[in-house]
Design a protein around this motif. Structure first.
Motif, PDB file in Angstrom:
ATOM      1  N   UNK A 127       0.818  -1.211   0.000  1.00  0.00           N
ATOM      2  CA  UNK A 127       0.000   0.000   0.000  1.00  0.00           C
ATOM      3  C   UNK A 127       0.849   1.258   0.000  1.00  0.00           C
ATOM      4  N   UNK A 128       1.946   1.235   0.761  1.00  0.00           N
ATOM      5  CA  UNK A 128       2.852   2.382   0.791  1.00  0.00           C
ATOM      6  C   UNK A 128       3.447   2.643  -0.590  1.00  0.00           C
ATOM      7  N   UNK A 129       3.866   1.569  -1.274  1.00  0.00           N
ATOM      8  CA  UNK A 129       4.439   1.734  -2.616  1.00  0.00           C
ATOM      9  C   UNK A 129       3.402   2.270  -3.603  1.00  0.00           C
ATOM     10  N   UNK A 130       2.192   1.719  -3.556  1.00  0.00           N
ATOM     11  CA  UNK A 130       1.131   2.188  -4.448  1.00  0.00           C
ATOM     12  C   UNK A 130       0.846   3.666  -4.212  1.00  0.00           C
ATOM     13  N   UNK A 131       0.669   4.027  -2.968  1.00  0.00           N
ATOM     14  CA  UNK A 131       0.342   5.400  -2.603  1.00  0.00           C
ATOM     15  C   UNK A 131       1.478   6.352  -2.961  1.00  0.00           C
ATOM     16  N   UNK A 132       2.703   5.944  -2.720  1.00  0.00           N
ATOM     17  CA  UNK A 132       3.855   6.819  -2.906  1.00  0.00           C
ATOM     18  C   UNK A 132       4.217   7.037  -4.360  1.00  0.00           C
ATOM     19  N   UNK A 133       4.058   5.994  -5.173  1.00  0.00           N
ATOM     20  CA  UNK A 133       4.541   6.089  -6.553  1.00  0.00           C
ATOM     21  C   UNK A 133       3.433   6.136  -7.608  1.00  0.00           C
ATOM     22  N   UNK A 134       2.192   5.838  -7.197  1.00  0.00           N
ATOM     23  CA  UNK A 134       1.170   5.730  -8.240  1.00  0.00           C
ATOM     24  C   UNK A 134      -0.101   6.519  -7.959  1.00  0.00           C
ATOM     25  N   UNK A 135      -0.792   6.223  -6.859  1.00  0.00           N
ATOM     26  CA  UNK A 135      -2.112   6.828  -6.699  1.00  0.00           C
ATOM     27  C   UNK A 135      -2.321   7.564  -5.385  1.00  0.00           C
ATOM     28  N   UNK A 136      -1.226   8.064  -4.789  1.00  0.00           N
ATOM     29  CA  UNK A 136      -1.359   8.911  -3.611  1.00  0.00           C
ATOM     30  C   UNK A 136      -1.707  10.334  -4.016  1.00  0.00           C
ATOM     31  N   UNK A 137      -1.690  11.231  -3.035  1.00  0.00           N
ATOM     32  CA  UNK A 137      -2.037  12.625  -3.312  1.00  0.00           C
ATOM     33  C   UNK A 137      -1.014  13.290  -4.240  1.00  0.00           C
ATOM     34  N   UNK A 138       0.257  12.977  -4.041  1.00  0.00           N
ATOM     35  CA  UNK A 138       1.313  13.595  -4.865  1.00  0.00           C
ATOM     36  C   UNK A 138       2.354  12.533  -5.243  1.00  0.00           C
ATOM     37  N   UNK A 139       1.971  11.530  -6.017  1.00  0.00           N
ATOM     38  CA  UNK A 139       2.855  10.380  -6.269  1.00  0.00           C
ATOM     39  C   UNK A 139       4.111  10.748  -7.058  1.00  0.00           C
ATOM     40  N   UNK A 140       5.166   9.992  -6.799  1.00  0.00           N
ATOM     41  CA  UNK A 140       6.438  10.230  -7.477  1.00  0.00           C
ATOM     42  C   UNK A 140       6.264  10.199  -8.996  1.00  0.00           C
ATOM     43  N   UNK A 141       5.442   9.258  -9.468  1.00  0.00           N
ATOM     44  CA  UNK A 141       5.081   9.237 -10.882  1.00  0.00           C
ATOM     45  C   UNK A 141       3.739   9.938 -11.048  1.00  0.00           C
ATOM     46  N   UNK A 142       3.690  11.192 -11.484  1.00  0.00           N
ATOM     47  CA  UNK A 142       4.761  11.913 -12.178  1.00  0.00           C
ATOM     48  C   UNK A 142       5.270  13.153 -11.452  1.00  0.00           C
ATOM     49  N   UNK A 143       4.952  13.327 -10.137  1.00  0.00           N
ATOM     50  CA  UNK A 143       5.254  14.599  -9.472  1.00  0.00           C
ATOM     51  C   UNK A 143       6.747  14.901  -9.370  1.00  0.00           C
ATOM     52  N   UNK A 144       7.580  13.886  -9.470  1.00  0.00           N
ATOM     53  CA  UNK A 144       9.023  14.135  -9.488  1.00  0.00           C
ATOM     54  C   UNK A 144       9.392  15.077 -10.631  1.00  0.00           C
TER      55      UNK A 144
END
Length: 343
Positions: free
Chosen positions: A156-173
């Motif tokens: 869940x942490x990976x999904x939220x952090x990199x895909x469908x969280x509020x400001x995910x790494x993909x693509x907010x980086x």
């Protein structure tokens, strides 16, 4: 004022502008105020997804100007991750732990050339579209309550952090890397500021066009400029608005300084981390204490409350700056992450 001083002053002012936009958006979200067809809603709607993007772009600009070493970056990322995870216990839309991930992911590109940075930005956009095609963006979300289940599990942490969280790494980086590229420009040059303003407005306008032409509900998320989900046109439009806002503030900074407003606008910009926590603990906390959550406020009332809190934040930051060089959390982060800390 020196060239460097002028540059930093404008950036601090822009950071305070981003903070104000974030307060307007977050307070409406926390108070569960429903948007309406009125001016307060139009203002807040325009800031949704834009204020946070400006914050991340400015973080990239700060990296370009400060040039921190890798060890310091990792330490600051660890500090922000810890602070963000604690903040998540009371505010589910925390952005600090995302900053930690942005910093870590940006490490290989701190000294990269402009073409390499732009290549990575394009790759992030492509990867973001591809991952949206392969995964369910709604997974773990309850959109009615805006609650995300399973965050505290590793998947869940990976999904939220990199895909469908509020400001995910993909693509907010991509915002951070865009800011890293912007920070290498001569931001004190008026011609650069005018180009940022003009080209930024152009990008923001062009990014909004595809969403007006697409009617297929399955394709609309890819071409809309809404923050959720963050499609490529949102990235283009929000990057453009961030560049335009920074260019405009840099252009206006000398005038604001001569008007005697410089210290009042730069002090809160230099304490953005502290004020971010301040607006959650005290701003949202006061709403809860007064029983103003759950949609009891009108759009006008929450706008007035938000603007008043921004003024209060500026006053607090200015008074604090008279006695201390850094904000309380900024000082703590520097103390805990500076490897050359005196004994």
């Amino acid at each position: 004022m020196t060239r460097t001083g002028a540059r930093l002053t404008g950036i601090d002012m822009a950071r305070f502008l981003a903070y104000c936009g974030m307060v307007l958006v977050n307070f409406r979200l926390a108070a569960e105020v429903q948007p309406a067809a009125d001016l307060p809603s139009l203002i807040t709607n325009a800031l949704e997804g834009r204020a946070a993007a400006l914050f991340v772009v400015l973080a990239g600009v700060g990296l370009a100007l400060g040039r921190p070493d890798a060890v310091t970056m990792v330490k600051r990322a660890a500090f922000l991750m810890g602070a963000g995870l604690l903040n998540l216990l009371i505010f589910e839309a925390d952005i600090l732990h995302f900053y930690a991930l942005y910093f870590l992911c940006a490490l290989p590109f701190l000294r990269a050339s402009g073409p390499v940075i732009w290549g990575v930005i394009v790759a992030l956009l492509i990867a973001s579209v591809a991952i949206h095609a392969g995964l369910d963006y709604d997974q773990n979300w309850d959109w009615d309550s805006l609650e995300y289940t399973g965050f505290w599990t590793f998947p869940g942490f990976l999904m939220h952090s990199f895909f469908n969280g509020w400001h995910p790494v993909l693509p907010w980086l991509a915002f951070l890397l865009f800011g890293l590229w912007l920070g290498r420009l001569d931001l004190a040059d008026r011609r650069v500021q005018l180009r940022m303003l003009g080209l930024g407005l152009l990008a923001a306008g062009l990014g909004a066009i595809p969403g007006q032409l697409v009617s297929d509900p399955e394709l609309l998320p890819l071409f809309d400029t809404a923050m959720i989900p963050p499609g490529p046109t949102y990235l283009v439009a929000a990057s453009g608005s961030a560049a335009a806002a920074l260019g405009a503030v840099l252009l206006c900074a000398p005038v604001l300084e001569r008007a005697g407003l410089g210290a009042w606008l730069t002090a809160p910009g230099r304490q953005a981390l502290s004020l971010y926590i301040f607006h959650i603990l005290f701003g949202m906390g006061l709403l809860e204490a007064l029983g103003l959550l759950g949609g009891s406020l009108t759009t006008t009332e929450i706008l007035i409350y938000s603007l008043g809190f921004c003024v209060l934040s500026a006053i607090y930051a200015r008074v604090w700056a008279l006695a201390f060089r850094h904000g309380p959390l900024e000082a703590l982060m520097r103390w805990s992450t500076d490897r050359r800390r005196p004994a």
